[in-house]
Design a protein around this motif. Sequence first.
Motif, PDB file in Angstrom:
ATOM      1  N   GLY A 154      39.835  28.447  48.470  1.00 59.92           N
ATOM      2  CA  GLY A 154      39.394  27.470  49.450  1.00 59.92           C
ATOM      3  C   GLY A 154      39.945  26.115  49.052  1.00 59.92           C
ATOM      4  O   GLY A 154      40.554  26.001  47.989  1.00 59.92           O
ATOM      5  N   PRO A 155      39.794  25.069  49.837  1.00 58.91           N
ATOM      6  CA  PRO A 155      39.337  25.106  51.213  1.00 58.91           C
ATOM      7  C   PRO A 155      40.436  25.626  52.134  1.00 58.91           C
ATOM      8  O   PRO A 155      41.590  25.680  51.732  1.00 58.91           O
ATOM      9  N   GLY A 156      40.066  25.977  53.355  1.00 62.10           N
ATOM     10  CA  GLY A 156      41.057  26.478  54.311  1.00 62.10           C
ATOM     11  C   GLY A 156      40.366  27.245  55.433  1.00 62.10           C
ATOM     12  O   GLY A 156      39.143  27.207  55.577  1.00 62.10           O
ATOM     13  N   LEU A 157      41.161  27.971  56.207  1.00 64.16           N
ATOM     14  CA  LEU A 157      40.624  28.774  57.316  1.00 64.16           C
ATOM     15  C   LEU A 157      40.021  30.050  56.738  1.00 64.16           C
ATOM     16  O   LEU A 157      40.690  30.760  55.972  1.00 64.16           O
ATOM     17  N   VAL A 158      38.774  30.342  57.127  1.00 68.65           N
ATOM     18  CA  VAL A 158      38.055  31.434  56.462  1.00 68.65           C
ATOM     19  C   VAL A 158      38.786  32.782  56.571  1.00 68.65           C
ATOM     20  O   VAL A 158      38.944  33.498  55.562  1.00 68.65           O
ATOM     21  N   GLY A 159      39.252  33.128  57.760  1.00 67.66           N
ATOM     22  CA  GLY A 159      39.922  34.424  57.939  1.00 67.66           C
ATOM     23  C   GLY A 159      41.222  34.490  57.157  1.00 67.66           C
ATOM     24  O   GLY A 159      41.552  35.523  56.548  1.00 67.66           O
ATOM     25  N   ALA A 160      41.947  33.391  57.157  1.00 71.47           N
ATOM     26  CA  ALA A 160      43.228  33.331  56.443  1.00 71.47           C
ATOM     27  C   ALA A 160      42.992  33.443  54.931  1.00 71.47           C
ATOM     28  O   ALA A 160      43.666  34.228  54.237  1.00 71.47           O
ATOM     29  N   LEU A 161      42.006  32.712  54.434  1.00 77.51           N
ATOM     30  CA  LEU A 161      41.684  32.774  53.002  1.00 77.51           C
ATOM     31  C   LEU A 161      41.307  34.183  52.586  1.00 77.51           C
ATOM     32  O   LEU A 161      41.696  34.664  51.502  1.00 77.51           O
ATOM     33  N   LEU A 162      40.545  34.863  53.464  1.00 73.90           N
ATOM     34  CA  LEU A 162      40.051  36.199  53.112  1.00 73.90           C
ATOM     35  C   LEU A 162      41.186  37.204  52.900  1.00 73.90           C
ATOM     36  O   LEU A 162      41.036  38.153  52.128  1.00 73.90           O
ATOM     37  N   VAL A 163      42.321  36.983  53.574  1.00 71.94           N
ATOM     38  CA  VAL A 163      43.435  37.931  53.417  1.00 71.94           C
ATOM     39  C   VAL A 163      43.955  37.883  51.972  1.00 71.94           C
ATOM     40  O   VAL A 163      44.065  38.917  51.301  1.00 71.94           O
ATOM     41  N   GLY A 164      44.241  36.669  51.478  1.00 70.94           N
ATOM     42  CA  GLY A 164      44.757  36.536  50.109  1.00 70.94           C
ATOM     43  C   GLY A 164      43.710  36.944  49.080  1.00 70.94           C
ATOM     44  O   GLY A 164      44.013  37.610  48.092  1.00 70.94           O
ATOM     45  N   ALA A 165      42.450  36.534  49.340  1.00 66.58           N
ATOM     46  CA  ALA A 165      41.374  36.832  48.384  1.00 66.58           C
ATOM     47  C   ALA A 165      41.129  38.336  48.302  1.00 66.58           C
ATOM     48  O   ALA A 165      40.938  38.891  47.211  1.00 66.58           O
ATOM     49  N   THR A 166      41.157  39.005  49.450  1.00 74.45           N
ATOM     50  CA  THR A 166      40.897  40.455  49.460  1.00 74.45           C
ATOM     51  C   THR A 166      42.002  41.199  48.721  1.00 74.45           C
ATOM     52  O   THR A 166      41.733  42.053  47.864  1.00 74.45           O
ATOM     53  N   LEU A 167      43.249  40.839  49.020  1.00 74.42           N
ATOM     54  CA  LEU A 167      44.340  41.524  48.327  1.00 74.42           C
ATOM     55  C   LEU A 167      44.292  41.206  46.823  1.00 74.42           C
ATOM     56  O   LEU A 167      44.379  42.109  45.979  1.00 74.42           O
ATOM     57  N   GLY A 168      44.117  39.927  46.504  1.00 75.02           N
ATOM     58  CA  GLY A 168      44.142  39.517  45.092  1.00 75.02           C
ATOM     59  C   GLY A 168      43.037  40.169  44.275  1.00 75.02           C
ATOM     60  O   GLY A 168      43.281  40.742  43.213  1.00 75.02           O
ATOM     61  N   ARG A 169      41.826  40.113  44.820  1.00 76.80           N
ATOM     62  CA  ARG A 169      40.674  40.646  44.069  1.00 76.80           C
ATOM     63  C   ARG A 169      40.771  42.178  43.926  1.00 76.80           C
ATOM     64  O   ARG A 169      40.500  42.752  42.868  1.00 76.80           O
ATOM     65  N   THR A 170      41.173  42.850  45.008  1.00 75.81           N
ATOM     66  CA  THR A 170      41.237  44.323  44.960  1.00 75.81           C
ATOM     67  C   THR A 170      42.372  44.806  44.056  1.00 75.81           C
ATOM     68  O   THR A 170      42.200  45.748  43.288  1.00 75.81           O
ATOM     69  N   LEU A 171      43.510  44.141  44.179  1.00 75.89           N
ATOM     70  CA  LEU A 171      44.660  44.532  43.355  1.00 75.89           C
ATOM     71  C   LEU A 171      44.326  44.364  41.868  1.00 75.89           C
ATOM     72  O   LEU A 171      44.627  45.240  41.048  1.00 75.89           O
ATOM     73  N   ALA A 172      43.667  43.250  41.547  1.00 77.15           N
ATOM     74  CA  ALA A 172      43.291  43.002  40.147  1.00 77.15           C
ATOM     75  C   ALA A 172      42.330  44.086  39.663  1.00 77.15           C
ATOM     76  O   ALA A 172      42.444  44.584  38.537  1.00 77.15           O
ATOM     77  N   PHE A 173      41.399  44.495  40.522  1.00 70.29           N
ATOM     78  CA  PHE A 173      40.446  45.548  40.163  1.00 70.29           C
ATOM     79  C   PHE A 173      41.195  46.859  39.904  1.00 70.29           C
ATOM     80  O   PHE A 173      40.976  47.540  38.901  1.00 70.29           O
ATOM     81  N   ALA A 174      42.115  47.166  40.832  1.00 67.80           N
ATOM     82  CA  ALA A 174      42.862  48.428  40.705  1.00 67.80           C
ATOM     83  C   ALA A 174      43.721  48.437  39.444  1.00 67.80           C
ATOM     84  O   ALA A 174      43.890  49.472  38.799  1.00 67.80           O
ATOM     85  N   LEU A 175      44.268  47.287  39.084  1.00 66.93           N
ATOM     86  CA  LEU A 175      45.167  47.214  37.918  1.00 66.93           C
ATOM     87  C   LEU A 175      44.393  46.978  36.618  1.00 66.93           C
ATOM     88  O   LEU A 175      44.971  47.007  35.531  1.00 66.93           O
ATOM     89  N   GLY A 176      43.102  46.656  36.749  1.00 66.98           N
ATOM     90  CA  GLY A 176      42.282  46.391  35.561  1.00 66.98           C
ATOM     91  C   GLY A 176      42.653  45.082  34.872  1.00 66.98           C
ATOM     92  O   GLY A 176      42.655  44.983  33.640  1.00 66.98           O
ATOM     93  N   ILE A 177      42.981  44.075  35.670  1.00 63.56           N
ATOM     94  CA  ILE A 177      43.372  42.763  35.111  1.00 63.56           C
ATOM     95  C   ILE A 177      42.486  41.674  35.733  1.00 63.56           C
ATOM     96  O   ILE A 177      41.869  41.900  36.775  1.00 63.56           O
ATOM     97  N   PRO A 178      42.414  40.473  35.116  1.00 66.12           N
ATOM     98  CA  PRO A 178      41.558  39.433  35.686  1.00 66.12           C
ATOM     99  C   PRO A 178      42.135  38.810  36.955  1.00 66.12           C
ATOM    100  O   PRO A 178      43.352  38.724  37.124  1.00 66.12           O
TER     101      PRO A 178
END
Length: 336
Positions: free
Chosen positions: A81-105
């Motif tokens: 953030g800050p920014g457009l909520v839907g737009a932010l969610l795209v990067g956050a969703t990919l970033g957070r999920t990818l990190a979880f899948a790879l086991g990295i912070p």
Amino acid sequence: MYILGLETSCDETSLAIYHSERGLLAHNIYSQIALHHPYGGVVPERASRDHVQKILPLLHETLASAEITLQQIDGIAYTKGPGLVGALLVGATLGRTLAFALGIPAVGVHHLEGHLLAAQLEVESPEFPFLGLLVSGGHTELIAASEFGRYQTIGETLDDAVGEAFDKTAKLLGLPYPGGAALAKLAEQGNPQRFTFPKPLLQKANLDFSFSGLKTFARNTLQTEGCDMQTKADIAYAFQHAVVATLSKKCERALLQTQLKTLVIAGGVGANTALRQQLAKLCAALDVKLYFPRPLFCTDNGAMIAYAGWLRLRQGAQENLAIKVIPRWSLDDLQS
Ligand code: KG4
Ligand code: ZN
């Protein structure tokens, strides 16, 4: 450490790979300007959908240009953030999920901190403490940055952001969205003697800005003086001159008030040549060091997010598993 940076706060999908010792290895931007062009401004829903379509192909492209695989990434930084909520969610969703899948912070980055630190990607890099002038499509702020993560907003716009004023005035002049750079180009043909625009809030001793009146002044001038090409160029010149003079005067006041000896420019309007030249003169006169990111890193980019994210990751910061974004978020509320 290889850090993947993801920026999707508005109308640019941008990804980068930053390496803790080797610096920036790859950087890609996909701009949605053409998509929003017919509407004269960013349409949030279209922005989010386009980020969804572009982000994975850009991820593969960015990994290929850095010549690494997904498995080599050690940490992921995304704009929270800050920014457009839907737009932010795209990067956050990919970033957070990818990190979880790879086991990295994964770490969520404040978009404005990214902008403020973008100049540190250059060879000549500013050090704390510094005064930041953040001038973009959504923000106009003077920030006293005492150390990494500690920022105080000491002046801000009371109405339109400076980039927004550029874009709205450019639209009046018949220039395509976003018109900041096109207006600056048109101003080169302008007659400096013809019009004098007001310099908003210059008489007030504070560090705040107001730019909405300039757009009205431009509209009234167009109505009374006609709209031939030369008149448009003269208005563009007078508008830009008033903006640059105001920004420069407020920077001077802020530098004298804070006694800071370094000025760092950030945000899309930082690409403006007239502003760069005026601030260079000001800083030479005050014996202040001036730093700009290259124009590509003035506007929204993933490199600044990867870099700011790395600084946070090396301090041990990381997100929990919740996918959280903060559409309205002041830099003053950021914790180091
Ligand atoms: O930082 P940025 O890419 O996006 C935001 O976070 O808002 O800034 C975009 C803004 C737009 O308003 C654009 O018209 C303006 O920066 N801009 C310029 C120039 N290049 C971009 N304004 C004046 N002169 C320029 N050369
Ligand atoms: Zn920005």
